[in-house]
Design a protein around this motif. Sequence first.
Motif, short mmCIF file in Angstrom:
data_model
loop_
_atom_site.label_atom_id
_atom_site.label_comp_id
_atom_site.label_asym_id
_atom_site.label_seq_id
_atom_site.Cartn_x
_atom_site.Cartn_y
_atom_site.Cartn_z
N ASN A 149 0.81 -1.22 0.00
CA ASN A 149 0.00 0.00 0.00
C ASN A 149 0.85 1.27 0.00
O ASN A 149 0.39 2.31 0.45
CB ASN A 149 -0.95 0.00 1.19
CG ASN A 149 -0.20 -0.09 2.51
OD1 ASN A 149 1.00 -0.28 2.54
ND2 ASN A 149 -0.90 0.05 3.62
N GLN A 150 2.07 1.20 -0.53
CA GLN A 150 2.96 2.35 -0.55
C GLN A 150 2.36 3.50 -1.37
O GLN A 150 1.80 3.28 -2.44
CB GLN A 150 4.32 1.96 -1.13
CG GLN A 150 5.33 3.07 -1.19
CD GLN A 150 5.59 3.67 0.17
OE1 GLN A 150 5.86 2.98 1.12
NE2 GLN A 150 5.49 4.97 0.27
N VAL A 151 2.48 4.71 -0.86
CA VAL A 151 2.00 5.90 -1.56
C VAL A 151 2.89 6.18 -2.77
O VAL A 151 4.11 6.14 -2.66
CB VAL A 151 2.00 7.11 -0.59
CG1 VAL A 151 1.62 8.39 -1.31
CG2 VAL A 151 1.09 6.85 0.60
N PHE A 152 2.27 6.46 -3.90
CA PHE A 152 3.01 6.84 -5.11
C PHE A 152 3.18 8.34 -5.14
O PHE A 152 2.37 9.06 -4.57
CB PHE A 152 2.22 6.40 -6.36
CG PHE A 152 2.18 4.91 -6.55
CD1 PHE A 152 3.21 4.25 -7.16
CD2 PHE A 152 1.08 4.18 -6.11
CE1 PHE A 152 3.17 2.86 -7.35
CE2 PHE A 152 1.02 2.82 -6.29
CZ PHE A 152 2.06 2.15 -6.91
N PRO A 153 4.17 8.86 -5.82
CA PRO A 153 5.30 8.18 -6.46
C PRO A 153 6.41 7.88 -5.45
O PRO A 153 6.44 8.47 -4.37
CB PRO A 153 5.77 9.21 -7.49
CG PRO A 153 5.48 10.53 -6.86
CD PRO A 153 4.21 10.32 -6.07
N TYR A 154 7.31 7.01 -5.83
CA TYR A 154 8.46 6.69 -4.98
C TYR A 154 9.58 6.09 -5.81
O TYR A 154 9.39 5.75 -6.98
CB TYR A 154 8.06 5.76 -3.83
CG TYR A 154 7.52 4.41 -4.26
CD1 TYR A 154 8.37 3.35 -4.53
CD2 TYR A 154 6.15 4.21 -4.38
CE1 TYR A 154 7.86 2.12 -4.90
CE2 TYR A 154 5.64 2.98 -4.76
CZ TYR A 154 6.50 1.94 -5.02
OH TYR A 154 6.00 0.72 -5.40
N LEU A 155 10.75 5.96 -5.18
CA LEU A 155 11.94 5.37 -5.81
C LEU A 155 12.35 4.11 -5.05
O LEU A 155 12.25 4.07 -3.82
CB LEU A 155 13.11 6.35 -5.78
CG LEU A 155 12.95 7.64 -6.57
CD1 LEU A 155 14.07 8.62 -6.21
CD2 LEU A 155 12.96 7.35 -8.06
N VAL A 156 12.85 3.13 -5.78
CA VAL A 156 13.40 1.91 -5.18
C VAL A 156 14.78 1.67 -5.78
O VAL A 156 14.95 1.73 -7.00
CB VAL A 156 12.50 0.68 -5.46
CG1 VAL A 156 13.14 -0.59 -4.91
CG2 VAL A 156 11.12 0.88 -4.88
N ILE A 157 15.76 1.40 -4.91
CA ILE A 157 17.08 1.00 -5.38
C ILE A 157 16.98 -0.48 -5.73
O ILE A 157 16.65 -1.31 -4.88
CB ILE A 157 18.17 1.22 -4.30
CG1 ILE A 157 18.14 2.65 -3.78
CG2 ILE A 157 19.54 0.85 -4.85
CD1 ILE A 157 18.34 3.72 -4.80
N GLY A 158 17.22 -0.80 -6.98
CA GLY A 158 17.03 -2.17 -7.45
C GLY A 158 18.34 -2.91 -7.62
O GLY A 158 19.25 -2.79 -6.80
N GLY A 159 18.45 -3.63 -8.71
CA GLY A 159 19.59 -4.49 -8.97
C GLY A 159 20.91 -3.74 -9.06
O GLY A 159 20.96 -2.57 -9.44
N THR A 160 21.96 -4.43 -8.68
CA THR A 160 23.31 -3.86 -8.70
C THR A 160 24.26 -4.87 -9.33
O THR A 160 24.00 -6.06 -9.36
CB THR A 160 23.80 -3.53 -7.28
OG1 THR A 160 23.83 -4.74 -6.51
CG2 THR A 160 22.89 -2.52 -6.59
N THR A 161 25.36 -4.35 -9.86
CA THR A 161 26.42 -5.22 -10.37
C THR A 161 27.76 -4.72 -9.83
O THR A 161 27.87 -3.58 -9.39
CB THR A 161 26.49 -5.23 -11.91
OG1 THR A 161 26.83 -3.92 -12.37
CG2 THR A 161 25.18 -5.68 -12.52
N PHE A 162 28.75 -5.59 -9.87
CA PHE A 162 30.10 -5.27 -9.42
C PHE A 162 31.09 -5.98 -10.31
O PHE A 162 30.92 -7.17 -10.60
CB PHE A 162 30.27 -5.72 -7.97
CG PHE A 162 31.71 -5.87 -7.54
CD1 PHE A 162 32.45 -4.76 -7.17
CD2 PHE A 162 32.33 -7.11 -7.55
CE1 PHE A 162 33.78 -4.89 -6.79
CE2 PHE A 162 33.66 -7.24 -7.16
CZ PHE A 162 34.38 -6.13 -6.78
N VAL A 163 32.12 -5.27 -10.77
CA VAL A 163 33.25 -5.89 -11.47
C VAL A 163 34.54 -5.23 -10.98
O VAL A 163 34.55 -4.03 -10.68
CB VAL A 163 33.16 -5.77 -13.01
CG1 VAL A 163 32.01 -6.57 -13.57
CG2 VAL A 163 33.06 -4.34 -13.45
N PRO A 164 35.62 -6.01 -10.87
CA PRO A 164 36.91 -5.40 -10.51
C PRO A 164 37.34 -4.42 -11.60
O PRO A 164 37.05 -4.63 -12.78
CB PRO A 164 37.87 -6.59 -10.43
CG PRO A 164 37.02 -7.80 -10.40
CD PRO A 164 35.71 -7.45 -11.04
#
Length: 142
Positions: A43-58
Amino acid sequence: MTTSEALVFPAVVDCLANNAALIAFIPHTDGKARVFDQNTLENQVFPYLVIGGTTFVPHDVFGKLGQEYTVTIHGWSSKSGKLELVQMHNLVHTALNRFDASITGHHWIYCLLEFSELLEEHDRNIDLMHKVERYRILTREV
Protein backbone atom coordinates in the motif's frame (compact mmCIF):
# COMPACT_ATOMS: atom_id res chain seq x y z
CA MET A 1 41.95 -4.13 0.86
CA THR A 2 38.21 -4.67 0.96
CA THR A 3 35.87 -3.50 -1.76
CA SER A 4 33.88 -0.30 -1.44
CA GLU A 5 30.58 -2.10 -2.04
CA ALA A 6 29.29 -1.69 1.52
CA LEU A 7 29.95 2.06 1.24
CA VAL A 8 28.72 2.78 -2.30
CA PHE A 9 25.09 1.74 -2.07
CA PRO A 10 24.33 3.51 1.23
CA ALA A 11 25.92 6.65 -0.26
CA VAL A 12 23.52 6.47 -3.21
CA VAL A 13 20.50 5.95 -0.94
CA ASP A 14 21.60 8.80 1.34
CA CYS A 15 22.20 11.12 -1.62
CA LEU A 16 18.67 10.58 -2.91
CA ALA A 17 16.79 10.30 0.39
CA ASN A 18 18.33 13.50 1.78
CA ASN A 19 18.11 15.57 -1.41
CA ALA A 20 16.00 18.68 -0.71
CA ALA A 21 14.37 18.72 -4.15
CA LEU A 22 13.39 15.05 -3.90
CA ILE A 23 12.12 15.55 -0.34
CA ALA A 24 9.86 18.33 -1.65
CA PHE A 25 8.68 16.18 -4.59
CA ILE A 26 8.24 12.79 -2.85
CA PRO A 27 8.18 13.44 0.92
CA HIS A 28 8.15 10.49 3.30
CA THR A 29 6.82 10.52 6.86
CA ASP A 30 10.40 10.28 8.19
CA GLY A 31 11.26 13.71 6.72
CA LYS A 32 13.30 12.21 3.87
CA ALA A 33 12.35 11.44 0.30
CA ARG A 34 10.45 8.21 -0.45
CA VAL A 35 13.53 6.23 -1.47
CA PHE A 36 13.64 2.56 -0.53
CA ASP A 37 16.51 0.07 -0.58
CA GLN A 38 14.09 -2.83 -0.43
CA ASN A 39 10.78 -4.01 -1.76
CA THR A 40 8.01 -1.64 -0.77
CA LEU A 41 4.82 -2.34 1.10
CA GLU A 42 1.81 -3.19 -1.02
CA ASN A 43 0.00 0.00 0.00
CA GLN A 44 2.96 2.35 -0.55
CA VAL A 45 2.00 5.90 -1.56
CA PHE A 46 3.01 6.84 -5.11
CA PRO A 47 5.30 8.18 -6.46
CA TYR A 48 8.46 6.69 -4.98
CA LEU A 49 11.94 5.37 -5.81
CA VAL A 50 13.40 1.91 -5.18
CA ILE A 51 17.08 1.00 -5.38
CA GLY A 52 17.03 -2.17 -7.45
CA GLY A 53 19.59 -4.49 -8.97
CA THR A 54 23.31 -3.86 -8.70
CA THR A 55 26.42 -5.22 -10.37
CA PHE A 56 30.10 -5.27 -9.42
CA VAL A 57 33.25 -5.89 -11.47
CA PRO A 58 36.91 -5.40 -10.51
CA HIS A 59 38.51 -2.37 -12.15
CA ASP A 60 42.17 -2.37 -11.12
CA VAL A 61 44.43 0.31 -12.61
CA PHE A 62 48.12 1.11 -12.01
CA GLY A 63 48.41 -1.37 -9.13
CA LYS A 64 45.41 0.12 -7.29
CA LEU A 65 42.35 -1.98 -6.58
CA GLY A 66 39.25 -0.51 -8.12
CA GLN A 67 35.63 -1.48 -8.39
CA GLU A 68 33.01 -0.54 -10.92
CA TYR A 69 29.37 -0.81 -9.90
CA THR A 70 26.04 -0.28 -11.50
CA VAL A 71 22.97 0.60 -9.50
CA THR A 72 19.49 0.50 -10.99
CA ILE A 73 16.91 2.94 -9.70
CA HIS A 74 13.21 2.33 -10.25
CA GLY A 75 10.75 5.20 -10.17
CA TRP A 76 7.07 4.36 -9.77
CA SER A 77 4.02 6.52 -10.44
CA SER A 78 0.30 5.78 -10.53
CA LYS A 79 -0.52 8.95 -12.48
CA SER A 80 -1.43 8.55 -16.10
CA GLY A 81 1.10 10.00 -18.49
CA LYS A 82 4.83 10.40 -18.25
CA LEU A 83 5.21 13.86 -16.73
CA GLU A 84 5.51 12.90 -13.05
CA LEU A 85 8.24 10.33 -13.74
CA VAL A 86 10.10 12.63 -16.12
CA GLN A 87 10.09 15.30 -13.40
CA MET A 88 11.30 12.75 -10.82
CA HIS A 89 14.00 11.52 -13.23
CA ASN A 90 15.26 15.08 -13.65
CA LEU A 91 15.59 15.40 -9.86
CA VAL A 92 17.36 12.03 -9.55
CA HIS A 93 19.68 12.90 -12.44
CA THR A 94 20.54 16.28 -10.92
CA ALA A 95 21.33 14.60 -7.59
CA LEU A 96 23.27 11.56 -8.86
CA ASN A 97 24.89 12.26 -12.21
CA ARG A 98 28.45 13.35 -11.43
CA PHE A 99 27.68 12.90 -7.71
CA ASP A 100 30.90 12.80 -5.66
CA ALA A 101 30.75 10.92 -2.36
CA SER A 102 33.33 10.71 0.37
CA ILE A 103 33.87 7.05 1.31
CA THR A 104 36.45 5.75 3.77
CA GLY A 105 39.51 4.09 2.24
CA HIS A 106 38.45 4.68 -1.35
CA HIS A 107 38.33 7.44 -3.94
CA TRP A 108 34.94 7.97 -5.53
CA ILE A 109 35.94 8.52 -9.17
CA TYR A 110 32.57 9.04 -10.84
CA CYS A 111 28.85 8.35 -10.89
CA LEU A 112 27.32 8.67 -14.36
CA LEU A 113 23.94 7.93 -15.90
CA GLU A 114 24.23 4.93 -18.20
CA PHE A 115 20.67 4.68 -19.48
CA SER A 116 17.06 5.46 -18.68
CA GLU A 117 13.83 3.85 -19.88
CA LEU A 118 10.17 4.66 -19.26
CA LEU A 119 7.73 1.73 -19.23
CA GLU A 120 4.04 1.17 -18.74
CA GLU A 121 3.27 -1.54 -16.17
CA HIS A 122 0.04 -3.24 -15.18
CA ASP A 123 0.12 -4.43 -11.57
CA ARG A 124 -2.50 -5.11 -8.87
CA ASN A 125 -5.29 -4.03 -11.20
CA ILE A 126 -3.82 -0.55 -11.64
CA ASP A 127 -1.82 0.97 -14.45
CA LEU A 128 1.59 2.22 -13.38
CA MET A 129 4.36 4.18 -15.02
CA HIS A 130 7.83 2.75 -14.33
CA LYS A 131 11.09 4.62 -14.90
CA VAL A 132 14.26 2.51 -14.91
CA GLU A 133 17.63 4.27 -14.70
CA ARG A 134 21.07 2.79 -14.29
CA TYR A 135 24.08 4.67 -12.96
CA ARG A 136 27.70 3.49 -13.27
CA ILE A 137 30.00 4.19 -10.31
CA LEU A 138 33.77 3.78 -10.19
CA THR A 139 35.84 3.70 -7.00
CA ARG A 140 39.51 3.06 -6.36
CA GLU A 141 41.44 2.31 -3.17
CA VAL A 142 43.30 5.21 -1.57
